[in-house]
Write a protein that holds these residues in place. Sequence first.
Motif, short mmCIF file in Angstrom:
data_model
loop_
_atom_site.label_atom_id
_atom_site.label_comp_id
_atom_site.label_asym_id
_atom_site.label_seq_id
_atom_site.Cartn_x
_atom_site.Cartn_y
_atom_site.Cartn_z
N ARG A 28 62.79 39.25 39.95
CA ARG A 28 62.95 40.66 39.67
C ARG A 28 61.73 41.43 40.11
O ARG A 28 60.44 41.57 38.85
N HIS B 287 66.17 41.03 42.82
CA HIS B 287 66.07 40.18 43.00
C HIS B 287 65.22 38.98 43.99
O HIS B 287 65.21 39.65 44.97
N VAL B 288 63.77 38.81 43.97
CA VAL B 288 63.39 38.38 44.56
C VAL B 288 63.29 36.69 44.20
O VAL B 288 63.43 36.58 43.44
N GLY B 289 62.75 35.25 45.10
CA GLY B 289 62.44 34.22 45.07
C GLY B 289 61.41 34.03 45.80
O GLY B 289 61.01 34.85 46.85
N SER B 290 59.82 33.34 45.82
CA SER B 290 58.74 32.83 46.17
C SER B 290 58.63 31.84 46.38
O SER B 290 58.40 31.32 45.57
N ARG C 269 57.63 27.69 43.37
CA ARG C 269 58.49 28.64 43.56
C ARG C 269 58.45 29.84 42.49
O ARG C 269 58.57 28.37 41.59
N GLU D 37 62.53 23.87 35.62
CA GLU D 37 61.96 25.18 35.76
C GLU D 37 61.89 26.11 33.92
O GLU D 37 62.03 25.55 32.89
N THR E 264 64.19 37.84 50.08
CA THR E 264 64.56 39.45 49.24
C THR E 264 65.64 39.43 49.78
O THR E 264 66.33 38.91 51.12
N ASN F 143 60.98 33.03 41.10
CA ASN F 143 62.30 33.80 40.53
C ASN F 143 61.70 34.96 40.50
O ASN F 143 61.36 34.59 39.65
N GLU G 150 60.94 34.94 36.51
CA GLU G 150 62.40 34.87 35.60
C GLU G 150 62.60 32.26 35.42
O GLU G 150 62.85 32.35 34.70
N GLN G 151 62.44 32.43 36.80
CA GLN G 151 61.97 31.02 37.22
C GLN G 151 61.31 30.32 37.93
O GLN G 151 60.25 31.46 38.55
N CYS H 68 69.86 40.13 54.19
CA CYS H 68 68.51 39.36 53.06
C CYS H 68 67.16 39.60 54.78
O CYS H 68 67.43 39.60 55.45
#
Length: 206
Positions: free
Chosen positions: A115, A96-99, A111, A25, A47, A113, A144-145, A54
């Motif tokens: 804001r 907060h999101v992840g892609s 990946r 990470e 999201t 992750n 953030e990650q 979700c």
Amino acid sequence: MQEITDETELRELIGEPLPRAWEKERTTLHELDRAWLAASPFCLLATAGADGSCDVSPKGDPAGYTLVLDEGTIAIPERPGNRRVDSLRNILTNPHVGSIHLIPGRGDTLRINGRARLVRDAPFFDDMVVKGHRPVLAIVVEVEQVFHHCSKAFLRSQLWQPETWAPQAVPPRAVLAQTLERPDATLSDLEDYYGPSYADGLYRGQ
């Protein structure tokens, strides 16, 4: 069903990750991450709303559509769609999101992750113009990650192997639309709508 209800039980079943799984990470984008995004034409954006509901939304454009604004920030253009804006409404109440960013033919993925916030205009919008369409907004994500994910899921699914593809396994889009969404429309009209001319409207007004 035997339900798992806490992390201790989960770890007893799955085990602990190898240290390198945690250590990979990062919080900023490497040059290789930038190269990946420059080659990627597609991502899935996850999201969640304030109530926990979700959504996972597909985003796609010519390769490089996800702009790297700096080592800790990316921007994804919003294109014309069905105007449900599920992911955008979620971001307004929960940033907060992840892609997951894909490159066709590659099993590994990138990946990210972080804001997110919605931006309605900025100078970088000029770099997001496709076929004359300037997005009306963009999703700006503070990283953030970030890390690269292995290809096991793609290998198991044989996703990129054309000999395994079965697009006719379910009815075509026009039939699905008539059955599930638009019973008042004729199949002929829906076949025309989802036919070859459908691509002509990809970048028309919102």
